[in-house]
Motif scaffolding. Structure first.
Motif, PDB file in Angstrom:
ATOM      1  N   MET A  13       5.592   1.717   5.976  1.00  0.00           N
ATOM      2  CA  MET A  13       4.041   1.565   5.276  1.00  0.00           C
ATOM      3  C   MET A  13       4.540   2.187   3.729  1.00  0.00           C
ATOM      4  N   LEU A  14       5.193   2.955   3.874  1.00  0.00           N
ATOM      5  CA  LEU A  14       5.590   4.008   3.164  1.00  0.00           C
ATOM      6  C   LEU A  14       6.177   2.738   1.548  1.00  0.00           C
ATOM      7  N   ALA A  15       7.227   2.351   2.517  1.00  0.00           N
ATOM      8  CA  ALA A  15       7.834   1.701   1.688  1.00  0.00           C
ATOM      9  C   ALA A  15       7.036   0.901   0.950  1.00  0.00           C
ATOM     10  N   ARG A  16       6.467   0.598   1.653  1.00  0.00           N
ATOM     11  CA  ARG A  16       4.953  -1.231   0.786  1.00  0.00           C
ATOM     12  C   ARG A  16       4.022  -0.235  -0.039  1.00  0.00           C
ATOM     13  N   LYS A  17       3.971   0.898   0.161  1.00  0.00           N
ATOM     14  CA  LYS A  17       2.674   1.390  -0.582  1.00  0.00           C
ATOM     15  C   LYS A  17       3.377   1.882  -2.244  1.00  0.00           C
ATOM     16  N   ARG A  18       4.986   2.090  -1.841  1.00  0.00           N
ATOM     17  CA  ARG A  18       6.106   3.103  -3.182  1.00  0.00           C
ATOM     18  C   ARG A  18       5.157   4.190  -2.607  1.00  0.00           C
ATOM     19  N   LEU A  19       5.346   4.719  -1.773  1.00  0.00           N
ATOM     20  CA  LEU A  19       4.844   6.366  -1.477  1.00  0.00           C
ATOM     21  C   LEU A  19       6.141   7.355  -0.903  1.00  0.00           C
ATOM     22  N   SER A  20       6.148   8.679  -1.613  1.00  0.00           N
ATOM     23  CA  SER A  20       7.421   9.211  -0.579  1.00  0.00           C
ATOM     24  C   SER A  20       6.467  10.246   0.539  1.00  0.00           C
ATOM     25  N   LEU A  27      -4.968  10.319  17.328  1.00  0.00           N
ATOM     26  CA  LEU A  27      -6.657   9.579  16.901  1.00  0.00           C
ATOM     27  C   LEU A  27      -6.590   9.826  15.668  1.00  0.00           C
ATOM     28  N   ARG A  28      -7.254  11.563  15.340  1.00  0.00           N
ATOM     29  CA  ARG A  28      -7.572  12.093  13.864  1.00  0.00           C
ATOM     30  C   ARG A  28      -6.218  12.116  12.691  1.00  0.00           C
ATOM     31  N   THR A  29      -4.874  11.974  13.564  1.00  0.00           N
ATOM     32  CA  THR A  29      -3.803  12.037  12.337  1.00  0.00           C
ATOM     33  C   THR A  29      -3.923  10.188  12.598  1.00  0.00           C
ATOM     34  N   CYS A  44      -3.997   6.117   8.428  1.00  0.00           N
ATOM     35  CA  CYS A  44      -4.864   4.846   7.904  1.00  0.00           C
ATOM     36  C   CYS A  44      -5.581   5.149   6.751  1.00  0.00           C
ATOM     37  N   ARG A  45      -6.338   5.868   6.442  1.00  0.00           N
ATOM     38  CA  ARG A  45      -7.057   6.010   5.098  1.00  0.00           C
ATOM     39  C   ARG A  45      -6.818   6.036   4.210  1.00  0.00           C
ATOM     40  N   ALA A  46      -5.294   6.687   4.210  1.00  0.00           N
ATOM     41  CA  ALA A  46      -4.392   7.515   2.893  1.00  0.00           C
ATOM     42  C   ALA A  46      -3.321   6.251   2.789  1.00  0.00           C
ATOM     43  N   LEU A  47      -3.585   5.386   3.458  1.00  0.00           N
ATOM     44  CA  LEU A  47      -2.919   4.144   3.721  1.00  0.00           C
ATOM     45  C   LEU A  47      -3.385   3.032   3.186  1.00  0.00           C
ATOM     46  N   SER A  48      -4.391   3.018   3.238  1.00  0.00           N
ATOM     47  CA  SER A  48      -5.464   1.838   2.863  1.00  0.00           C
ATOM     48  C   SER A  48      -5.096   0.280   4.202  1.00  0.00           C
ATOM     49  N   ILE A  71       0.568   0.097  11.236  1.00  0.00           N
ATOM     50  CA  ILE A  71       1.906   1.309  11.484  1.00  0.00           C
ATOM     51  C   ILE A  71       1.369   1.273  12.855  1.00  0.00           C
ATOM     52  N   LEU A  72       1.280   1.173  14.516  1.00  0.00           N
ATOM     53  CA  LEU A  72       1.750   0.915  15.234  1.00  0.00           C
ATOM     54  C   LEU A  72       2.760  -1.009  15.935  1.00  0.00           C
ATOM     55  N   GLU A  73       3.320  -0.456  16.187  1.00  0.00           N
ATOM     56  CA  GLU A  73       3.747  -2.450  16.733  1.00  0.00           C
ATOM     57  C   GLU A  73       4.319  -1.832  18.332  1.00  0.00           C
ATOM     58  N   TYR A  74       3.812  -2.454  18.593  1.00  0.00           N
ATOM     59  CA  TYR A  74       4.601  -2.415  20.684  1.00  0.00           C
ATOM     60  C   TYR A  74       5.726  -3.785  20.784  1.00  0.00           C
TER      61      TYR A  74
END
Length: 70
Positions: free
Chosen positions: A9-16, A44-46, A51-55, A61-64
């Motif tokens: 997600m960080l790579a996709r959003k280009r965020l550090s 869940l709060r985290t 989710c809010r920060a990464l839209s 974020i989670l993969e099973y």
């Protein structure tokens, strides 16, 4: 096995990690633990903050997988 796809997600959003920490208030160290699959639990709060920060949704974020961890 549940995998936290924070690095993807960080790579996709280009965020550090530092930028995400600034947006969420989650420490860089805690984000590194999540990114590096070292977390044993995720509040869940985290998840909501991420989710809010990464839209995104929790499913982004989670993969099973039925594969066993190494």
């Amino acid at each position: 096995m549940i995998r936290i796809r924070l690095a993807d997600m960080l790579a996709r959003k280009r965020l550090s990690i530092v930028e995400l920490s600034d947006r969420t208030g989650i420490t860089v160290r805690d984000l590194e633990v999540l990114r590096d699959q070292g977390a044993m639990a995720l509040r869940l709060r985290t998840l909501d903050c991420l989710c809010r920060a990464l839209s995104c949704t929790p499913g982004d974020i989670l993969e099973y997988s039925e594969d066993e961890p190494n």
